[in-house]
Design a protein around this motif. Sequence first.
Motif, PDB file in Angstrom:
ATOM      1  N   MET A 103       0.834  -1.206   0.000  1.00 48.20           N
ATOM      2  CA  MET A 103       0.000   0.000   0.000  1.00 48.20           C
ATOM      3  C   MET A 103       0.872   1.261   0.000  1.00 48.20           C
ATOM      4  SD  MET A 103      -2.613   1.358   2.886  1.00 48.20           S
ATOM      5  CE  MET A 103      -1.266   1.918   3.897  1.00 48.20           C
ATOM      6  N   TRP A 104       1.860   1.300   0.901  1.00 51.62           N
ATOM      7  CA  TRP A 104       2.702   2.500   0.998  1.00 51.62           C
ATOM      8  C   TRP A 104       3.486   2.732  -0.291  1.00 51.62           C
ATOM      9  CZ3 TRP A 104       2.452   6.735   3.441  1.00 51.62           C
ATOM     10  CH2 TRP A 104       1.849   6.785   4.688  1.00 51.62           C
ATOM     11  N   ASN A 105       4.066   1.664  -0.814  1.00 47.12           N
ATOM     12  CA  ASN A 105       4.847   1.830  -2.048  1.00 47.12           C
ATOM     13  C   ASN A 105       3.972   2.339  -3.185  1.00 47.12           C
ATOM     14  OD1 ASN A 105       7.140   0.962  -0.774  1.00 47.12           O
ATOM     15  ND2 ASN A 105       6.876  -1.188  -1.400  1.00 47.12           N
ATOM     16  N   THR A 106       2.720   1.822  -3.237  1.00 45.18           N
ATOM     17  CA  THR A 106       1.818   2.208  -4.328  1.00 45.18           C
ATOM     18  C   THR A 106       1.431   3.684  -4.225  1.00 45.18           C
ATOM     19  OG1 THR A 106       0.943  -0.046  -4.396  1.00 45.18           O
ATOM     20  CG2 THR A 106      -0.372   1.666  -5.464  1.00 45.18           C
ATOM     21  N   VAL A 107       0.961   4.091  -3.047  1.00 46.29           N
ATOM     22  CA  VAL A 107       0.464   5.478  -2.939  1.00 46.29           C
ATOM     23  C   VAL A 107       1.604   6.494  -2.947  1.00 46.29           C
ATOM     24  CG1 VAL A 107      -1.701   4.820  -1.851  1.00 46.29           C
ATOM     25  CG2 VAL A 107       0.245   5.386  -0.406  1.00 46.29           C
ATOM     26  N   GLN A 108       2.739   6.107  -2.382  1.00 48.00           N
ATOM     27  CA  GLN A 108       3.873   7.042  -2.440  1.00 48.00           C
ATOM     28  C   GLN A 108       4.382   7.192  -3.873  1.00 48.00           C
ATOM     29  OE1 GLN A 108       6.309   5.368   0.718  1.00 48.00           O
ATOM     30  NE2 GLN A 108       5.788   7.077   2.075  1.00 48.00           N
ATOM     31  N   GLY A 109       4.103   6.197  -4.705  1.00 46.77           N
ATOM     32  CA  GLY A 109       4.436   6.295  -6.122  1.00 46.77           C
ATOM     33  C   GLY A 109       3.391   7.055  -6.916  1.00 46.77           C
ATOM     34  N   GLY A 110       2.372   7.581  -6.214  1.00 42.02           N
ATOM     35  CA  GLY A 110       1.374   8.416  -6.880  1.00 42.02           C
ATOM     36  C   GLY A 110       0.173   7.666  -7.413  1.00 42.02           C
ATOM     37  N   GLU A 111       0.046   6.367  -7.074  1.00 42.45           N
ATOM     38  CA  GLU A 111      -1.049   5.558  -7.614  1.00 42.45           C
ATOM     39  C   GLU A 111      -2.084   5.231  -6.531  1.00 42.45           C
ATOM     40  OE1 GLU A 111      -1.186   4.788 -10.847  1.00 42.45           O
ATOM     41  OE2 GLU A 111       0.679   5.894 -11.125  1.00 42.45           O
ATOM     42  N   LYS A 112      -3.249   4.791  -6.994  1.00 46.58           N
ATOM     43  CA  LYS A 112      -4.326   4.378  -6.083  1.00 46.58           C
ATOM     44  C   LYS A 112      -4.098   2.941  -5.633  1.00 46.58           C
ATOM     45  CE  LYS A 112      -8.729   3.857  -7.758  1.00 46.58           C
ATOM     46  NZ  LYS A 112     -10.031   4.397  -8.216  1.00 46.58           N
ATOM     47  N   TRP A 113      -4.393   2.652  -4.370  1.00 42.69           N
ATOM     48  CA  TRP A 113      -4.283   1.280  -3.847  1.00 42.69           C
ATOM     49  C   TRP A 113      -5.627   0.876  -3.260  1.00 42.69           C
ATOM     50  CZ3 TRP A 113      -5.205  -1.189   0.750  1.00 42.69           C
ATOM     51  CH2 TRP A 113      -4.670  -2.482   0.901  1.00 42.69           C
ATOM     52  N   ALA A 114      -5.987  -0.374  -3.421  1.00 42.31           N
ATOM     53  CA  ALA A 114      -7.225  -0.861  -2.806  1.00 42.31           C
ATOM     54  C   ALA A 114      -7.023  -2.282  -2.311  1.00 42.31           C
ATOM     55  CB  ALA A 114      -8.377  -0.816  -3.803  1.00 42.31           C
ATOM     56  N   GLY A 115      -7.656  -2.625  -1.205  1.00 41.37           N
ATOM     57  CA  GLY A 115      -7.550  -3.981  -0.679  1.00 41.37           C
ATOM     58  C   GLY A 115      -8.418  -4.172   0.550  1.00 41.37           C
ATOM     59  N   TYR A 116      -8.460  -5.417   1.018  1.00 41.62           N
ATOM     60  CA  TYR A 116      -9.281  -5.771   2.188  1.00 41.62           C
ATOM     61  C   TYR A 116      -8.399  -5.730   3.430  1.00 41.62           C
ATOM     62  CZ  TYR A 116     -12.671  -6.992  -1.297  1.00 41.62           C
ATOM     63  OH  TYR A 116     -13.540  -6.907  -2.359  1.00 41.62           O
ATOM     64  N   ILE A 117      -8.878  -5.025   4.441  1.00 46.23           N
ATOM     65  CA  ILE A 117      -8.068  -4.790   5.630  1.00 46.23           C
ATOM     66  C   ILE A 117      -8.890  -5.071   6.889  1.00 46.23           C
ATOM     67  CG2 ILE A 117      -6.906  -2.978   7.005  1.00 46.23           C
ATOM     68  CD1 ILE A 117      -5.257  -3.644   4.631  1.00 46.23           C
ATOM     69  N   LYS A 118      -8.215  -5.730   7.842  1.00 43.20           N
ATOM     70  CA  LYS A 118      -8.818  -5.945   9.165  1.00 43.20           C
ATOM     71  C   LYS A 118      -8.257  -4.867  10.089  1.00 43.20           C
ATOM     72  CE  LYS A 118      -9.233  -9.838  12.443  1.00 43.20           C
ATOM     73  NZ  LYS A 118      -8.749 -11.228  12.674  1.00 43.20           N
ATOM     74  N   ASN A 119      -9.127  -4.082  10.680  1.00 45.18           N
ATOM     75  CA  ASN A 119      -8.681  -2.986  11.538  1.00 45.18           C
ATOM     76  C   ASN A 119      -8.920  -3.304  13.012  1.00 45.18           C
ATOM     77  OD1 ASN A 119      -7.632  -1.099   9.719  1.00 45.18           O
ATOM     78  ND2 ASN A 119      -9.651  -0.286   9.247  1.00 45.18           N
ATOM     79  N   LEU A 120      -8.042  -2.807  13.856  1.00 39.19           N
ATOM     80  CA  LEU A 120      -8.117  -3.027  15.304  1.00 39.19           C
ATOM     81  C   LEU A 120      -8.759  -1.815  15.973  1.00 39.19           C
ATOM     82  CD1 LEU A 120      -7.296  -4.657  17.840  1.00 39.19           C
ATOM     83  CD2 LEU A 120      -5.050  -3.545  17.707  1.00 39.19           C
ATOM     84  N   ARG A 121      -9.778  -2.075  16.770  1.00 46.14           N
ATOM     85  CA  ARG A 121     -10.448  -0.989  17.496  1.00 46.14           C
ATOM     86  C   ARG A 121      -9.769  -0.706  18.833  1.00 46.14           C
ATOM     87  NH1 ARG A 121     -16.136  -0.283  17.038  1.00 46.14           N
ATOM     88  NH2 ARG A 121     -16.188  -0.427  19.304  1.00 46.14           N
ATOM     89  N   LYS A 122     -10.119   0.406  19.417  1.00 48.93           N
ATOM     90  CA  LYS A 122      -9.582   0.778  20.721  1.00 48.93           C
ATOM     91  C   LYS A 122      -9.932  -0.278  21.777  1.00 48.93           C
ATOM     92  CE  LYS A 122      -9.740   4.500  24.162  1.00 48.93           C
ATOM     93  NZ  LYS A 122     -10.354   5.782  24.543  1.00 48.93           N
ATOM     94  N   ASP A 123     -11.095  -0.960  21.615  1.00 45.29           N
ATOM     95  CA  ASP A 123     -11.533  -1.939  22.628  1.00 45.29           C
ATOM     96  C   ASP A 123     -11.018  -3.354  22.342  1.00 45.29           C
ATOM     97  OD1 ASP A 123     -13.090  -2.818  20.534  1.00 45.29           O
ATOM     98  OD2 ASP A 123     -15.013  -2.281  21.436  1.00 45.29           O
ATOM     99  N   GLY A 124     -10.126  -3.496  21.348  1.00 43.07           N
ATOM    100  CA  GLY A 124      -9.531  -4.800  21.055  1.00 43.07           C
ATOM    101  C   GLY A 124     -10.324  -5.633  20.062  1.00 43.07           C
ATOM    102  N   ARG A 125     -11.569  -5.230  19.775  1.00 46.04           N
ATOM    103  CA  ARG A 125     -12.347  -5.944  18.751  1.00 46.04           C
ATOM    104  C   ARG A 125     -11.879  -5.475  17.368  1.00 46.04           C
ATOM    105  NH1 ARG A 125     -18.485  -5.290  20.180  1.00 46.04           N
ATOM    106  NH2 ARG A 125     -17.891  -3.112  20.554  1.00 46.04           N
ATOM    107  N   TYR A 126     -12.414  -6.057  16.296  1.00 45.90           N
ATOM    108  CA  TYR A 126     -11.936  -5.716  14.963  1.00 45.90           C
ATOM    109  C   TYR A 126     -13.094  -5.518  13.992  1.00 45.90           C
ATOM    110  CZ  TYR A 126     -12.860 -10.616  13.811  1.00 45.90           C
ATOM    111  OH  TYR A 126     -13.477 -11.824  13.619  1.00 45.90           O
ATOM    112  N   TYR A 127     -12.786  -4.920  12.850  1.00 47.98           N
ATOM    113  CA  TYR A 127     -13.778  -4.799  11.770  1.00 47.98           C
ATOM    114  C   TYR A 127     -13.045  -4.878  10.439  1.00 47.98           C
ATOM    115  CZ  TYR A 127     -12.301   0.133  11.892  1.00 47.98           C
ATOM    116  OH  TYR A 127     -11.555   1.288  11.917  1.00 47.98           O
TER     117      TYR A 127
END
Lengths: 163, 249
Positions: A92-116
């Motif tokens: 993701m970082w390499n793509t956007v820093q190169g000026g391009e759009k990146w897309a993908g599926y990501i699991k995020n961590l919440r403040k309460d330890g659960r995820y989405y």
Amino acid sequence: MNDMQPNDVAPNCTEQRIRLYDGSERRIFLCDEEVPYPDGKLIVSSTDTEGVITHCNDSFVDMSGYSEAELIGQPHSILRHPDIPKAAFADMWNTVQGGEKWAGYIKNLRKDGRYYWVYATVVPNKRAGVIKGFTSVRRKPSRDRVNEAQALYVEMKKAEVNS
Amino acid sequence: MKLKLTVSPDFPPEKLAGWHIFNTWLQRQTGLASHFDVYESYEELHSAIDAESVDLIYANAYDSANLVRDKGFIPLARPAQQADEVVIATSIESNVEKIEDLAPGINIATTADPDVRTIGMIMLEPANIDSANSQLQSFGSYPLVAKSLMKKESQAGFFLADAYDRLSKLIQSQLRPLVRSHIQLISHSFLLSPRAIAHKDTLQELLRNMAEKENGPRVLDDLDSKGWRIPDQEEVEFMIDLMSTLVSD
């Protein structure tokens, strides 16, 4: 970045330490409970070129569990879940820093330890041809695509550990 | 210079009367000659833009992105309150209760509005539906989209939320809304062509203070508008960046 606090997290969380992209460490708490993505909403945030959050919308605040004040000025990796392989973030970082759009599926961590889970798209904010920051927009993902991504990430994490 | 005013062709015919009245009001307030042109399709509008026949446009977010980034149009004003949101609905007689009950292969009724299509397709992603595995059928108005659902020719219909809310109670009673977007960041914008830059300050002052101008409140009512606010360039650039995350390449 601040460590997660035991008082903030849901019951039955387990403690871990993770190493972030910049080499720093963070104490996190994980709970095996998914929070469903709200219908019809987009989670929107912007960062500077270093990935520090400069703007977030109400849906970001609601889903992350943090207040806006706790998010602004923090690295976007405050949402980093250890189940997502480093290679995915590096891509993701390499793509956007190169000026391009990146897309993908990501699991995020919440403040309460659960995820989405989200389907995330990140674009560079180009102004007069210069990248001034990045905007990330997350939307409700297909469960089938999440399952595919999850299986792929498990394999990538195994390879990460073995390397 | 005669100012050529238009709007994205996503306004139903009954709303165009308000824009004709706005055009007359604009001429009286500014003393500028202006003409309101109606384009019936996006193809016609885009040809007119290419032919430099548009000076002032009330454009949807999708067209705004192209006009600002590719044609050098200048953002003048955005609605003070309203954002463009989308409703996906199905027939009340359908077994579908939520988006995930829909399956690939469905017929989708929509209008030509690209913002509504984009947001609508995004909200179908949780059901694994995309433009490759569904059939989009375009109708000239939202009541016709509703009719297609009621006749069960389509299993899902995309509506601009304002248009859905304006459907008659009778029609609404035949439909089941499945999801309504809450994006809040996407809206139409007044954009000025670089050729008409000399009128920027006059037009912005007029739009910002429209409610205080002679006949301004009545004209705003005719447009179903609560007034306008002046965005900075970055706000519009941000909306364009956001739109670019939503459209597929």
